[in-house]
Design an enzyme around this catalytic site. Structure first.
Site, PDB file in Angstrom:
ATOM      1  N   HIS A   1       0.845  -1.208   0.000  1.00  0.00           N
ATOM      2  CA  HIS A   1       0.000   0.000   0.000  1.00  0.00           C
ATOM      3  C   HIS A   1       0.869   1.242   0.000  1.00  0.00           C
ATOM      4  CE1 HIS A   1      -3.276   2.756   1.369  1.00  0.00           C
ATOM      5  NE2 HIS A   1      -4.050   1.849   0.822  1.00  0.00           N
ATOM      6  N   PHE A   2       1.456   1.675  -0.977  1.00  0.00           N
ATOM      7  CA  PHE A   2       1.513   1.162  -2.324  1.00  0.00           C
ATOM      8  C   PHE A   2       2.986   1.029  -2.700  1.00  0.00           C
ATOM      9  CE2 PHE A   2      -2.515   3.493  -2.129  1.00  0.00           C
ATOM     10  CZ  PHE A   2      -3.394   2.554  -2.624  1.00  0.00           C
TER      11      PHE A   2
END
Length: 162
Positions: free
Chosen positions: A68-69
Site C-alpha cells: 500500500h503502495f
C-alpha cells in the site's frame, strides 16, 4: 477547531520527546491489540473517562506498506481510523464502573481524510468522550494530526460485546 492540546505542554526545547503518561507496556495492559495491530506507541495526555492524546510513529517497517503502495507508501485510512479508535478505547478502559469486556466499533460518522500519512510521520491522535449510554455504548470525537496539520477527523461509536 482542534481538540484541546495536552494539559502539560511538551518540553520547551525543539525536538524534545513528549512526556510519557502511558508506555507501550502499559498500553498493552489496557488494550487487547497486538502486533501488527497495536497502533498506539505512547500516551502523552490522559483523563480517564474524558480524553486522551497519544502518538503513533509511522515507520516503513510496518507490513501494510509492502502493498500500500509499492513505490508510494501511504498509511491506509482504515488504520488511521483504527489508531484513533484505540486511543478512544484508552479513555474507557480505566473507567471503574464499566463492565469488563471487549469494546468494538459500532459506527463511524463524518470521518474525513485531509492529507496522506507516510512513513516518517508521527500521528498525534486526540480523542474526547462525547457520550456513554447504559455503560455499553459510547461515542468519541477523534482527530489525528501530523506536524500540526489535520490528517483525519470524525466521530467513532463503540459497543460492548458480551
Amino acid at each position: 477547531m482542534p481538540l484541546s492540546e495536552p494539559s502539560s505542554p511538551p518540553s520547551s526545547s525543539p525536538g524534545a520527546p513528549s512526556p510519557v503518561l502511558l508506555t507501550t507496556e502499559q498500553i498493552q495492559g489496557l488494550l487487547p491489540h497486538r502486533y501488527p495491530f497495536a497502533l498506539v506507541d505512547r500516551v502523552i495526555a490522559h483523563e480517564p473517562g474524558k480524553r486522551a492524546v497519544a502518538i503513533k510513529n509511522v515507520t516503513i517497517n510496518e507490513p501494510h506498506f509492502q502493498g500500500h503502495f509499492p513505490g508510494r507508501p501511504l498509511m491506509p485510512g482504515v488504520l488511521i481510523v483504527e489508531a484513533m479508535a484505540q486511543v478512544g478505547g484508552l479513555i474507557v478502559t480505566q473507567m471503574p464502573d464499566l463492565p469488563k469486556g471487549l469494546f468494538v466499533f459500532a459506527g463511524i460518522d463524518g470521518v474525513r481524510f485531509r492529507r496522506p500519512v507516510v512513513p516518517g510521520d508521527q500521528l498525534l491522535i486526540s480523542c474526547e468522550l462525547l457520550s456513554l449510554k447504559r455503560q455499553r455504548f459510547g461515542k468519541v470525537k477523534a482527530e489525528a494530526t501530523v506536524d500540526g496539520q489535520l490528517v483525519c477527523s470524525g466521530e467513532l461509536m463503540f459497543s460492548l460485546v458480551d
